[in-house]
Design a protein around this motif. Structure first.
Motif, mmCIF file in Angstrom:
data_model
loop_
_atom_site.group_PDB
_atom_site.id
_atom_site.type_symbol
_atom_site.label_atom_id
_atom_site.label_comp_id
_atom_site.label_asym_id
_atom_site.label_seq_id
_atom_site.Cartn_x
_atom_site.Cartn_y
_atom_site.Cartn_z
ATOM 1 N N GLN A 234 0.827 -1.201 0.000
ATOM 2 C CA GLN A 234 0.000 0.000 0.000
ATOM 3 C C GLN A 234 0.868 1.262 0.000
ATOM 4 O O GLN A 234 0.574 2.243 -0.700
ATOM 5 C CB GLN A 234 -0.936 -0.029 1.216
ATOM 6 C CG GLN A 234 -1.935 1.131 1.231
ATOM 7 C CD GLN A 234 -2.911 1.006 2.399
ATOM 8 O OE1 GLN A 234 -2.825 0.074 3.172
ATOM 9 N NE2 GLN A 234 -3.819 1.986 2.481
ATOM 10 N N ARG A 235 1.975 1.240 0.770
ATOM 11 C CA ARG A 235 2.868 2.387 0.788
ATOM 12 C C ARG A 235 3.518 2.577 -0.583
ATOM 13 O O ARG A 235 3.652 3.729 -1.074
ATOM 14 C CB ARG A 235 3.947 2.181 1.866
ATOM 15 C CG ARG A 235 3.432 2.381 3.290
ATOM 16 C CD ARG A 235 4.601 2.528 4.266
ATOM 17 N NE ARG A 235 5.473 1.338 4.268
ATOM 18 C CZ ARG A 235 5.294 0.296 5.066
ATOM 19 N NH1 ARG A 235 4.261 0.267 5.911
ATOM 20 N NH2 ARG A 235 6.136 -0.736 5.002
ATOM 21 N N HIS A 236 3.930 1.462 -1.185
ATOM 22 C CA HIS A 236 4.500 1.565 -2.532
ATOM 23 C C HIS A 236 3.487 2.156 -3.506
ATOM 24 O O HIS A 236 3.840 2.966 -4.367
ATOM 25 C CB HIS A 236 4.962 0.191 -3.014
ATOM 26 C CG HIS A 236 6.206 -0.301 -2.332
ATOM 27 N ND1 HIS A 236 7.349 0.488 -2.173
ATOM 28 C CD2 HIS A 236 6.506 -1.507 -1.754
ATOM 29 C CE1 HIS A 236 8.285 -0.202 -1.533
ATOM 30 N NE2 HIS A 236 7.781 -1.425 -1.269
ATOM 31 N N LEU A 237 2.271 1.772 -3.340
ATOM 32 C CA LEU A 237 1.229 2.283 -4.233
ATOM 33 C C LEU A 237 1.028 3.782 -4.005
ATOM 34 O O LEU A 237 0.894 4.559 -4.981
ATOM 35 C CB LEU A 237 -0.074 1.519 -3.991
ATOM 36 C CG LEU A 237 -1.274 1.958 -4.838
ATOM 37 C CD1 LEU A 237 -0.963 1.799 -6.337
ATOM 38 C CD2 LEU A 237 -2.529 1.151 -4.465
ATOM 39 N N GLU A 238 1.021 4.179 -2.767
ATOM 40 C CA GLU A 238 0.847 5.597 -2.465
ATOM 41 C C GLU A 238 2.022 6.413 -3.018
ATOM 42 O O GLU A 238 1.833 7.521 -3.572
ATOM 43 C CB GLU A 238 0.717 5.807 -0.951
ATOM 44 C CG GLU A 238 -0.579 5.263 -0.388
ATOM 45 C CD GLU A 238 -0.616 5.397 1.125
ATOM 46 O OE1 GLU A 238 0.430 5.762 1.708
ATOM 47 O OE2 GLU A 238 -1.683 5.109 1.723
ATOM 48 N N ASP A 239 3.227 5.883 -2.863
ATOM 49 C CA ASP A 239 4.403 6.578 -3.396
ATOM 50 C C ASP A 239 4.321 6.694 -4.913
ATOM 51 O O ASP A 239 4.665 7.749 -5.501
ATOM 52 C CB ASP A 239 5.686 5.833 -3.004
ATOM 53 C CG ASP A 239 5.951 5.896 -1.504
ATOM 54 O OD1 ASP A 239 5.385 6.798 -0.858
ATOM 55 O OD2 ASP A 239 6.706 5.026 -0.994
ATOM 56 N N ASP A 240 3.882 5.640 -5.538
ATOM 57 C CA ASP A 240 3.744 5.669 -7.001
ATOM 58 C C ASP A 240 2.710 6.711 -7.422
ATOM 59 O O ASP A 240 2.905 7.435 -8.424
ATOM 60 C CB ASP A 240 3.340 4.283 -7.522
ATOM 61 C CG ASP A 240 4.462 3.264 -7.353
ATOM 62 O OD1 ASP A 240 5.635 3.683 -7.211
ATOM 63 O OD2 ASP A 240 4.164 2.026 -7.367
ATOM 64 N N ILE A 241 1.651 6.805 -6.660
ATOM 65 C CA ILE A 241 0.607 7.799 -6.997
ATOM 66 C C ILE A 241 1.160 9.216 -6.842
ATOM 67 O O ILE A 241 0.910 10.116 -7.665
ATOM 68 C CB ILE A 241 -0.630 7.577 -6.107
ATOM 69 C CG1 ILE A 241 -1.303 6.240 -6.451
ATOM 70 C CG2 ILE A 241 -1.620 8.727 -6.268
ATOM 71 C CD1 ILE A 241 -2.455 5.867 -5.536
ATOM 72 N N VAL A 242 1.934 9.440 -5.770
ATOM 73 C CA VAL A 242 2.532 10.766 -5.542
ATOM 74 C C VAL A 242 3.465 11.125 -6.705
ATOM 75 O O VAL A 242 3.474 12.260 -7.211
ATOM 76 C CB VAL A 242 3.282 10.800 -4.206
ATOM 77 C CG1 VAL A 242 4.072 12.091 -4.069
ATOM 78 C CG2 VAL A 242 2.293 10.651 -3.038
ATOM 79 N N ASP A 243 4.259 10.170 -7.139
ATOM 80 C CA ASP A 243 5.177 10.426 -8.292
ATOM 81 C C ASP A 243 4.388 10.763 -9.527
ATOM 82 O O ASP A 243 4.783 11.668 -10.315
ATOM 83 C CB ASP A 243 6.066 9.208 -8.517
ATOM 84 C CG ASP A 243 7.071 9.013 -7.394
ATOM 85 O OD1 ASP A 243 7.337 9.965 -6.659
ATOM 86 O OD2 ASP A 243 7.554 7.837 -7.244
ATOM 87 N N ILE A 244 3.337 10.044 -9.746
ATOM 88 C CA ILE A 244 2.526 10.311 -10.968
ATOM 89 C C ILE A 244 1.924 11.709 -10.895
ATOM 90 O O ILE A 244 1.918 12.435 -11.907
ATOM 91 C CB ILE A 244 1.429 9.235 -11.092
ATOM 92 C CG1 ILE A 244 2.073 7.865 -11.397
ATOM 93 C CG2 ILE A 244 0.459 9.603 -12.197
ATOM 94 C CD1 ILE A 244 1.065 6.732 -11.386
ATOM 95 N N VAL A 245 1.443 12.084 -9.724
ATOM 96 C CA VAL A 245 0.841 13.402 -9.565
ATOM 97 C C VAL A 245 1.861 14.509 -9.833
ATOM 98 O O VAL A 245 1.603 15.521 -10.479
ATOM 99 C CB VAL A 245 0.204 13.569 -8.156
ATOM 100 C CG1 VAL A 245 -0.234 15.007 -7.924
ATOM 101 C CG2 VAL A 245 -0.969 12.606 -8.011
ATOM 102 N N LYS A 246 3.091 14.328 -9.315
ATOM 103 C CA LYS A 246 4.144 15.318 -9.515
ATOM 104 C C LYS A 246 4.456 15.465 -10.988
ATOM 105 O O LYS A 246 4.732 16.542 -11.472
ATOM 106 C CB LYS A 246 5.375 14.940 -8.736
ATOM 107 C CG LYS A 246 5.210 15.107 -7.217
ATOM 108 C CD LYS A 246 6.506 14.720 -6.506
ATOM 109 C CE LYS A 246 6.368 14.918 -5.002
ATOM 110 N NZ LYS A 246 7.584 14.536 -4.295
ATOM 111 N N ARG A 247 4.507 14.364 -11.702
ATOM 112 C CA ARG A 247 4.812 14.419 -13.126
ATOM 113 C C ARG A 247 3.723 15.134 -13.916
ATOM 114 O O ARG A 247 4.002 15.812 -14.879
ATOM 115 C CB ARG A 247 5.005 13.025 -13.673
ATOM 116 C CG ARG A 247 6.250 12.335 -13.127
ATOM 117 C CD ARG A 247 6.335 10.909 -13.614
ATOM 118 N NE ARG A 247 7.470 10.223 -13.026
ATOM 119 C CZ ARG A 247 7.761 8.968 -13.242
ATOM 120 N NH1 ARG A 247 6.970 8.241 -14.011
ATOM 121 N NH2 ARG A 247 8.840 8.426 -12.655
ATOM 122 N N ILE A 248 2.539 14.976 -13.454
ATOM 123 C CA ILE A 248 1.432 15.646 -14.167
ATOM 124 C C ILE A 248 1.503 17.147 -13.886
ATOM 125 O O ILE A 248 1.355 17.971 -14.764
ATOM 126 C CB ILE A 248 0.096 15.071 -13.709
ATOM 127 C CG1 ILE A 248 -0.048 13.610 -14.135
ATOM 128 C CG2 ILE A 248 -1.064 15.873 -14.277
ATOM 129 C CD1 ILE A 248 -1.283 12.926 -13.647
#
Length: 399
Positions: free
Chosen positions: A385-399
């Motif tokens: 779940q933490r990995h998933l949250e981190d991945d979501i944060v990275d995606i948001v930053k890129r957008i």
């Protein structure tokens, strides 16, 4: 008669011309008759002595004295052959039988009579030395025997003595024969009915209600135990009667052995059924134990194991009830009839008895493993779940 034209005259032929006996021959003939009469008297005394023997044994002073040995044995009802097996209906008999004794004693009397006959005459025994210089006066070629007055097998004295002895034998044989009536109480053992009843009862007990089956088998086993005690006291090992000594020990051992065989057959049937039942119970316990301590690879397997653990409580309760209401009752039945379990059976009982306690350790270990595995899976889930949250944060930053 004519021969060569001449007639020859022969003196007339006279048959059966009796040669006059000499004085010595007359003396010898008289001696032969006297000796024959003496032999007859000795033979009659011998026959009388044998007859008196059986008559005297009826007197109180000689009552416990026995001269003949009789054994109690089994014989087949169909053929009359003696046997030690119970495969066919049998009955108790006396061996030797009365006709055998009668035949033997008749043969003895015949031997006495025969022994008193056919003695050679005096001149035949002494031979050429008889008469010395007067030997020419004796016909040594004469082959007569001292049988002029001897007893023969057609004499009344022989027949009367034989019949008297047979009558006494039959009278004395009544006491041994009366022993046979005591075995009428165990006819079911002798004719095979008890063996068939045991086989039928065991066959009908398969798959039946344990309490009812054990009750029926208990009654049958108790009856056989009472029969064994009855056989021990049914007759003495040795019975003493006038003339006859009856030995019963071997037959008693044979009958007791057969009764114990039937009793053991019942106990073995219960033991075998109990053995198989306990092995089945132990097998199910072992199967549950192996499943409880199996490792779970994922949450699905863990869920399945948890469900199995919850359901196993019912199965374990049923196995415990089977042991206490069936296996235990069979063991109590066996001990109640003084049956000794083999070492292997004792080990099976010990193992089955300890399974309810041993399974608790497996349950405890299973619960610990399940809790540990659950924490591990939760930690993996949280990390994912933490990995998933981190991945979501990275995606948001890129957008």
């Amino acid at each position: 008669i004519e021969s060569d034209g001449q007639r020859k005259n022969y003196p007339p032929k006279v048959d059966n011309i009796e040669v006059p006996r000499t004085k010595a021959q007359k003396i010898l003939d008289s001696a032969a008759v006297l000796m024959s009469r003496q032999l007859r008297e000795m033979c009659e005394r011998s026959l009388r002595a044998v007859a008196d023997l059986f008559e005297d044994l009826n007197k109180p002073a000689t009552h416990p004295y026995s001269i003949f040995l009789v054994n109690l044995k089994l014989e087949k009802v169909a053929t009359g052959d003696t046997t030690t097996e119970f495969s066919d209906p049998v009955k108790v008999c006396l061996s030797p039988s009365l006709p055998t004794f009668e035949s033997a004693l008749t043969s003895c009397l015949r031997t006495l009579v025969t022994s008193s006959r056919d003695f050679p005459r005096a001149e035949q025994s002494i031979g050429m030395m008889f008469g010395a210089q007067n030997a020419h006066m004796v016909n040594l070629g004469k082959t007569g025997k001292l049988n002029a007055s001897s007893v023969n097998l057609r004499d009344a004295v022989f027949a009367n003595t034989r019949d008297e002895i047979k009558g006494n034998l039959n009278k004395y044989f009544e006491a041994p024969r009366a022993l046979l009536q005591r075995f009428e109480s165990i006819d079911d053992l002798l004719n095979g009915k008890l063996s068939k009843l045991v086989d039928k009862t065991i066959a009908n007990s398969v798959g039946g209600d344990t309490a009812e089956v054990l009750e029926v088998l208990s009654h049958l086993g108790t009856d056989i135990e009472k029969m064994i005690e009855q056989l021990k006291e049914l007759v003495p090992d040795v019975c003493y009667f006038p003339v006859f000594e009856v030995r019963c020990g071997d037959l008693k051992e044979l009958l007791i052995k057969q009764a114990r065989t039937l009793h053991t057959q019942i106990m073995d049937a219960v033991t075998e059924e109990n053995r198989q039942h306990m092995l089945t119970i132990s097998g199910k316990y072992q199967e549950i134990a192996n499943t409880l301590v199996a490792e779970s690879a994922d949450s699905s397997e863990l869920k399945t194991l948890q469900d199995f653990t919850n359901r196993s409580a019912t199965v374990l309760g049923d196995l415990y009830d089977q042991y206490t209401t069936q296996c235990y009752e069979r063991i109590r039945f066996l001990f109640g009839h003084n049956y000794k379990l083999s070492r292997d059976d004792i080990q099976i009982v010990y193992t089955t008895y300890n399974w309810p306690q041993n399974i608790q350790s497996y349950l405890k270990k299973s619960f610990e493993q399940q809790a540990q595995r659950k924490r591990e899976l939760e930690e993996l889930l949280e990390e994912d779940q933490r990995h998933l949250e981190d991945d979501i944060v990275d995606i948001v930053k890129r957008i």
